[in-house]
Design an enzyme around this catalytic site. Sequence first.
Site, PDB file in Angstrom:
ATOM      1  N   HIS A  10      18.999  50.321  20.486  1.00 29.39           N
ATOM      2  CA  HIS A  10      18.444  49.788  19.236  1.00 29.39           C
ATOM      3  C   HIS A  10      17.398  48.694  19.454  1.00 29.39           C
ATOM      4  O   HIS A  10      16.629  48.399  18.544  1.00 29.39           O
ATOM      5  CB  HIS A  10      19.558  49.319  18.305  1.00 29.39           C
ATOM      6  CG  HIS A  10      20.351  50.484  17.797  1.00 29.39           C
ATOM      7  ND1 HIS A  10      19.772  51.525  17.104  1.00 29.39           N
ATOM      8  CD2 HIS A  10      21.651  50.815  17.939  1.00 29.39           C
ATOM      9  CE1 HIS A  10      20.686  52.426  16.815  1.00 29.39           C
ATOM     10  NE2 HIS A  10      21.837  52.026  17.319  1.00 29.39           N
ATOM     11  N   HIS A  43      19.970  55.824  26.188  1.00 27.23           N
ATOM     12  CA  HIS A  43      19.926  57.268  25.943  1.00 27.23           C
ATOM     13  C   HIS A  43      18.467  57.711  26.001  1.00 27.23           C
ATOM     14  O   HIS A  43      17.663  57.278  25.179  1.00 27.23           O
ATOM     15  CB  HIS A  43      20.526  57.538  24.551  1.00 27.23           C
ATOM     16  CG  HIS A  43      20.639  58.982  24.197  1.00 27.23           C
ATOM     17  ND1 HIS A  43      21.286  59.398  23.059  1.00 27.23           N
ATOM     18  CD2 HIS A  43      20.211  60.121  24.804  1.00 27.23           C
ATOM     19  CE1 HIS A  43      21.254  60.716  22.991  1.00 27.23           C
ATOM     20  NE2 HIS A  43      20.593  61.174  24.032  1.00 27.23           N
ATOM     21  N   GLU A  70      22.604  58.040  29.144  1.00 26.11           N
ATOM     22  CA  GLU A  70      23.113  59.113  28.294  1.00 26.11           C
ATOM     23  C   GLU A  70      22.035  60.177  28.209  1.00 26.11           C
ATOM     24  O   GLU A  70      20.846  59.857  28.066  1.00 26.11           O
ATOM     25  CB  GLU A  70      23.400  58.594  26.891  1.00 26.11           C
ATOM     26  CG  GLU A  70      24.542  57.605  26.833  1.00 26.11           C
ATOM     27  CD  GLU A  70      24.749  57.086  25.414  1.00 26.11           C
ATOM     28  OE1 GLU A  70      24.029  57.502  24.493  1.00 26.11           O
ATOM     29  OE2 GLU A  70      25.624  56.239  25.248  1.00 26.11           O
ATOM     30  N   THR A 101      24.036  59.438  17.950  1.00 27.03           N
ATOM     31  CA  THR A 101      24.967  60.465  18.393  1.00 27.03           C
ATOM     32  C   THR A 101      26.181  60.437  17.465  1.00 27.03           C
ATOM     33  O   THR A 101      26.894  59.447  17.400  1.00 27.03           O
ATOM     34  CB  THR A 101      25.394  60.185  19.851  1.00 27.03           C
ATOM     35  OG1 THR A 101      24.211  59.935  20.595  1.00 27.03           O
ATOM     36  CG2 THR A 101      26.119  61.365  20.438  1.00 27.03           C
ATOM     37  N   GLU A 151      34.172  59.772  28.008  1.00 26.09           N
ATOM     38  CA  GLU A 151      34.072  58.664  27.059  1.00 26.09           C
ATOM     39  C   GLU A 151      34.575  59.217  25.740  1.00 26.09           C
ATOM     40  O   GLU A 151      33.993  60.159  25.193  1.00 26.09           O
ATOM     41  CB  GLU A 151      32.625  58.170  26.923  1.00 26.09           C
ATOM     42  CG  GLU A 151      32.519  57.048  25.889  1.00 26.09           C
ATOM     43  CD  GLU A 151      31.104  56.483  25.751  1.00 26.09           C
ATOM     44  OE1 GLU A 151      30.338  56.496  26.742  1.00 26.09           O
ATOM     45  OE2 GLU A 151      30.774  56.039  24.639  1.00 26.09           O
ATOM     46  N   HIS A 191      31.440  54.225  20.370  1.00 23.96           N
ATOM     47  CA  HIS A 191      30.826  54.617  19.095  1.00 23.96           C
ATOM     48  C   HIS A 191      31.499  53.920  17.912  1.00 23.96           C
ATOM     49  O   HIS A 191      32.685  54.077  17.676  1.00 23.96           O
ATOM     50  CB  HIS A 191      30.825  56.126  18.833  1.00 23.96           C
ATOM     51  CG  HIS A 191      29.985  56.453  17.624  1.00 23.96           C
ATOM     52  ND1 HIS A 191      28.608  56.547  17.685  1.00 23.96           N
ATOM     53  CD2 HIS A 191      30.318  56.605  16.331  1.00 23.96           C
ATOM     54  CE1 HIS A 191      28.145  56.781  16.471  1.00 23.96           C
ATOM     55  NE2 HIS A 191      29.153  56.820  15.639  1.00 23.96           N
TER      56      HIS A 191
HETATM   57  N1  PXP Z   1      28.624  55.803  23.361  1.00 23.07           N
HETATM   58  C1  PXP Z   1      27.771  56.832  23.149  1.00 23.07           C
HETATM   59  C2  PXP Z   1      27.951  58.065  23.957  1.00 23.07           C
HETATM   60  C3  PXP Z   1      26.721  56.734  22.224  1.00 23.07           C
HETATM   61  O1  PXP Z   1      25.873  57.755  22.058  1.00 23.07           O
HETATM   62  C4  PXP Z   1      26.558  55.530  21.511  1.00 23.07           C
HETATM   63  C5  PXP Z   1      25.445  55.399  20.522  1.00 23.07           C
HETATM   64  O2  PXP Z   1      25.746  56.168  19.415  1.00 23.07           O
HETATM   65  C6  PXP Z   1      27.455  54.484  21.749  1.00 23.07           C
HETATM   66  C7  PXP Z   1      28.478  54.651  22.676  1.00 23.07           C
HETATM   67  C8  PXP Z   1      27.322  53.172  21.061  1.00 23.07           C
HETATM   68  O3  PXP Z   1      27.623  53.320  19.726  1.00 23.07           O
HETATM   69  P1  PXP Z   1      27.372  52.113  18.735  1.00 23.07           P
HETATM   70  O4  PXP Z   1      25.901  51.879  18.679  1.00 23.07           O
HETATM   71  O5  PXP Z   1      27.928  52.618  17.436  1.00 23.07           O
HETATM   72  O6  PXP Z   1      28.112  50.936  19.281  1.00 23.07           O
END
Ligand code: PXP
Length: 252
Positions: A10, A43, A70, A101, A151, A191
Amino acid sequence: MNKLGVNIDHVATVRQARRADEPDPVWAAVECELGGADGITFHLREDRRHFGDRDAELLRKTVATKLNMELSVAPEIVKIALRLRPTQCTLVPERREELTTEGGLDVVRHRARIRPVVKKLAAAGIVTSAFVEPDEDQVRTSADCGFDAIELWTGGYAHAPNVTARRAALDRLVRALRLGRDCGLEVHAGHGLTYRNIEPIAALALFSEFNIGHTIVARAMFVGLRAAVQEMKRLLDRAPQHAAHEAGSAST
Ligand code: PXP
């Protein structure tokens, strides 16, 4: 130990909103490490909506902790991963229309495409992880495909509408985690985890790694990235001790 991988996608999203050169996700990675992050996650999407090839190259050269890339199984991106050789590659699903994702990779359905990718990455010395939902078939098939880790998608827990649903989601995660370990996999989680919902899941002290992005980058706007990471680290470190203490006082 509850290790923290900070997902910095982000930071690049904000930069790309203006197609500018700031904020720089490479600088962000340094700030996260100075705040105590155990790893950096990014990612590299096929559409390069946030991270670009320049970012990936520079992160590979500068990240001193664990670098977790990722990626989907798209051949072009797998080729880049094989050249970069990050510490770990996490295979995720990718749809152009999604905001982020939105769920786990369907390893059962796509195993014929996934298995050779895992083999190539492992041959290059990269730790492999599958981002999957806490489902028995997905966990068993991930082990069968040769992944080192899974994960578990924590969206079901994070977005649960009430306490009962959240408890059920947590139980489901724990069952999948135990199965994963029995299958010889390292088990991570990620996530939708936030400063508000991390404690019950961190208190389990069962997941070896949490990958957290949006909440940390959002908090960083007010306190700075280094401090935002420190705060999350404190919650991750404190939760298991807190839970042990609570259990101790309950039994006396
Ligand atoms: N793990 C994976 C595989 C992700 O793709 C993401 C981003 O969606 C995250 C963790 C981190 O998620 P968040 O931004 O909701 O903390």
